[in-house]
Scaffold this motif. Structure first.
Motif: not given
Lengths: 149, 410
Positions: B323-327, B341-343, B381-382
Motif C-alpha cells: 500500500x503506497x504511503x504506508x509505513x 503502521x502509519x499512513x 500508530x494503527x
C-alpha cells in the motif's frame, strides 16, 4: 458509508489538507497548549487581541483530520470577533456537540455546522472540541492577566 | 507449512460466538487481540456453569459448594502451572492482571532491597505498566531507572544492554513481546547475562503467552507476569509466576483475609505461598475461566496457533507494504502477533474510524507505550493484532479498507 460522508465532509477534508492559519505567532498576547491524553493529539493556539477583538488567531500541532480541520475552521470563524462573541461561539459549539438534548440544527453555528456530524461518533467528539477548549484557555489567560494588572 | 494447512480455522471460529456479529452491517473482523482477545464458548460456559451450579466462596467453607469451588479455582492454578511449566503450584500467584503482577514485584521484592546508588534496568519498548511501577519504586528508594535503547528497526540494542548491566543493577524488567511493535525480545540471552551478575529478571509476558510457548524453567526467569484477558480468558485475572526462593522471602503485598494463618492484635502470622499474596476473596470465576481458556488453547496446540499467526503476520506485512504511503513501525527480525503502521496522509484515529465502518476493529493511539512513539517520531500508530481465529481473508478486508481510506483522504 453515509455516516462517514457526514463525518468526513469535503469541507472538513479540505481544511485537513489545506490548513488555514497553521502557523506560530511570535510573541502572541496569549497562548495555550491543548492535549488529548487519550489519543495524544496536541494543539497549540496563539492569540492576538486588539481593543477587545480577535485580531489574529492561529494554531499548530498534530491531530487527526477532525481535530485539525476543527482547529483550522475555528481560526477562520474567530477572526474579527469580539472577546464576548468568541467565547459565546465556543459555548454554542461545545453545546451543540456535547449536549444530547440539543439538535445541532438549532444552534447558530454558520460554517461550523459541518462539524456536527461528529455527534454520531461519540468517541470523536473530543477531537472536534480540543482546539476550542485550547482557544478558550488562551482567551481566559489574557483576560485573567488584564484583571490582575 | 503442513501445520498451517491442517489448521482448521473455521472450526475454531465457530467456538467464538462474537465472531458472528456484524458491525455497521459488515462482518466483524476483529484485529484488536493485543488489547484484549475474544472468548470461546468453553470459557463462557465454564463461568456460566460456575455461577449456575458450582459457586461459593473458596478456602473457608466446610460445605460442599465451597469445596467444589475451591477445587475448581485450584484446578485453574494447575492449568496455569502446566501452561508455563512452573516447578510447583505455589509459584503461581493469581493477581488482577499483568499490571498488578509487576506492581507486586516492584513493591514486595524490589522496594525493601533498593537503595540510593542501585539501578533498575528496563527497556525503551516497555508498556507503561512495566515503566511506571519501577519509576514509583525508584522514587521511593532513591534508586535510578536505566533504559536500554532500541534501534530504528525496533530491536533492543543488546550491546547497550550489556554495557548498562553492572553491579549497581538490582533488577531487570523486560517485555517478552512488545505490544506496540511486535518485537520478540531475546529474553533467554537477557536472563543469562543478568544472572551472570546475580541480577533477577522479571519478564512482562502479557503479549507473549498467546503466541509463544513459554517454559519458565527453561528460561530460568525469576518472575513472569501475564494477563488472562489477552489469552482468550476473562478480564480481572492475571498471573505472577515467581521462583519460590524469592516469593517465600517477600513480604505480603496486600493485607487481608485468606493471606493469614492467625491474626491477633499483637502479631499476625502469614499464610504459606501462594495464599500469602492472594488477600481477600479472589477472582474465583476469573481463575476458573482462565483455566478453561488454557485448556482450550492446549486442545488446539500453541505451536499450531503460533504457526498460523506467523503466516497471518507474513501475509499482512507483505500485503500492507504494497500500500503506497504506508509505513510499518517495527521491523524486527523476530516478531509475533501484530503489525503497527502509519499512513502518510491519514492520522491513525481517522484510519480507526474508517475501518470501523467496514467492520474492522483495530487499535489506534500510543498503545500505552509513549516512549516508543517518541522514538519513531509518530504521535500514534494503527495496530492490527492477530489471534488464533483470524483468517487470511480478513487481512484482505483490512487491506481493502485501508485502500478505501486512502482514497477518501487523498
Amino acid at each position: 458509508m453515509d455516516n462517514l460522508r457526514e463525518l468526513y465532509q469535503e469541507v472538513i477534508l479540505d481544511h485537513n489538507k489545506n490548513k488555514r492559519n497553521y502557523r506560530k505567532i511570535e510573541n502572541p498576547d496569549s497562548f495555550a497548549h491543548g492535549v488529548n491524553p487519550l489519543c495524544g493529539d496536541q494543539i497549540d493556539v496563539y492569540l492576538n487581541l486588539r481593543d477587545g477583538v480577535v485580531e489574529d488567531v492561529s494554531f499548530d500541532g498534530q491531530g487527526c483530520a477532525i481535530c485539525t480541520s476543527s482547529a483550522s475552521m475555528m481560526t477562520v470563524a474567530l477572526k474579527g470577533k469580539t472577546e464576548a462573541d468568541a467565547h459565546a461561539l465556543f459555548e454554542s459549539f461545545h453545546h451543540a456537540l456535547t449536549d444530547d438534548e440539543v439538535h445541532p440544527e438549532d444552534v447558530p453555528l454558520g460554517k461550523l455546522k459541518v462539524l456536527t456530524g461528529v455527534k454520531e461518533f461519540p468517541v470523536r467528539v473530543k477531537c472536534a472540541t480540543l482546539a476550542w477548549h485550547t482557544f478558550d484557555a488562551a482567551l481566559k489567560k489574557v483576560q485573567d492577566d488584564i484583571s490582575t494588572e | 507449512m503442513n501445520n498451517v494447512a491442517q489448521y482448521d480455522v473455521e472450526s475454531i471460529r465457530n467456538d467464538f460466538p462474537i465472531l458472528g456479529k456484524k458491525i455497521h452491517g459488515n462482518p466483524l473482523v476483529y484485529l484488536d487481540n493485543a488489547a484484549s482477545s475474544q472468548h470461546p464458548v468453553q470459557v463462557i460456559n465454564a463461568i456460566k456453569e460456575l455461577y449456575e451450579s458450582g459457586y461459593s466462596n473458596i478456602h473457608r467453607g466446610v460445605h460442599q459448594l465451597s469445596q467444589d469451588a475451591t477445587k475448581a479455582y485450584e484446578n485453574g492454578r494447575a492449568s496455569v502451572r502446566g501452561f508455563v511449566n512452573a516447578d510447583c503450584m505455589h509459584e503461581i500467584i493469581f493477581t488482577s492482571g499483568t499490571t498488578e503482577s509487576i506492581n507486586l514485584v516492584a513493591q514486595s521484592y524490589a522496594r525493601p532491597l533498593l537503595k540510593k546508588g542501585d539501578e533498575v534496568l528496563i527497556t525503551h519498548m516497555e508498556h507503561h505498566s512495566n515503566i511506571v511501577p519501577w519509576q514509583i519504586v525508584c522514587e521511593q528508594t532513591g534508586a535510578e531507572l536505566r533504559v536500554v535503547p532500541i534501534s530504528g528497526r525496533g530491536e533492543l540494542e543488546m550491546d547497550r544492554f550489556a554495557a548498562l548491566l553492572s553491579e549497581r543493577t538490582k533488577m531487570v524488567a523486560v517485555g517478552h513481546v512488545s505490544n506496540a511493535l511486535g518485537t520478540v525480545n531475546p529474553i533467554k540471552e537477557i536472563i543469562d547475562q543478568a544472572h551472570a551478575l546475580n541480577v533477577p529478571v522479571l519478564v512482562d509476558g502479557a503479549q507473549a503467552v498467546p503466541h509463544i510457548p513459554v517454559d519458565v524453567q527453561a528460561l530460568d526467569c525469576d518472575f513472569y507476569a501475564f494477563s488472562g484477558h489477552k489469552l482468550y480468558g476473562p478480564t480481572g485475572i492475571g498471573v505472577l509466576y515467581g521462583k519460590e526462593k524469592f516469593l517465600s522471602k517477600m513480604p505480603p503485598y496486600k493485607g487481608g483475609g485468606d493471606m493469614i494463618l492467625s491474626v491477633s492484635f499483637e502479631k499476625t502470622e502469614y499464610n504459606a505461598l501462594p495464599y500469602k499474596f492472594e488477600a481477600g476473596t479472589p477472582n474465583i470465576a476469573g481463575a476458573i475461566g482462565l483455566g478453561a481458556a488454557i485448556e482450550y488453547i492446549q486442545s488446539i496446540g500453541l505451536g499450531a496457533i503460533a504457526a498460523h499467526e506467523h503466516g497471518l503476520l507474513e501475509y499482512a506485512t507483505s500485503k500492507l507494504r504494497d500500500i503506497e504511503g504506508l509505513r510499518v513501525i517495527g521491523e524486527a527480525d523476530q516478531k509475533a502477533g501484530l503489525i503497527s503502521f502509519v499512513l502518510d496522509q491519514v492520522h491513525p484515529h481517522d484510519i480507526g474510524t474508517m475501518l470501523d465502518m467496514e467492520g474492522v476493529a483495530i487499535r489506534t493511539g500510543h498503545h500505552c507505550a509513549q516512549p516508543v512513539m517518541e522514538h519513531f517520531k509518530v504521535p500514534a500508530t494503527a495496530r492490527a493484532s492477530f489471534g488464533m481465529y483470524n483468517t487470511f481473508g480478513e487481512i484482505d478486508v483490512l487491506a481493502e479498507a485501508l485502500n478505501k481510506t486512502i482514497g477518501m483522504f487523498a
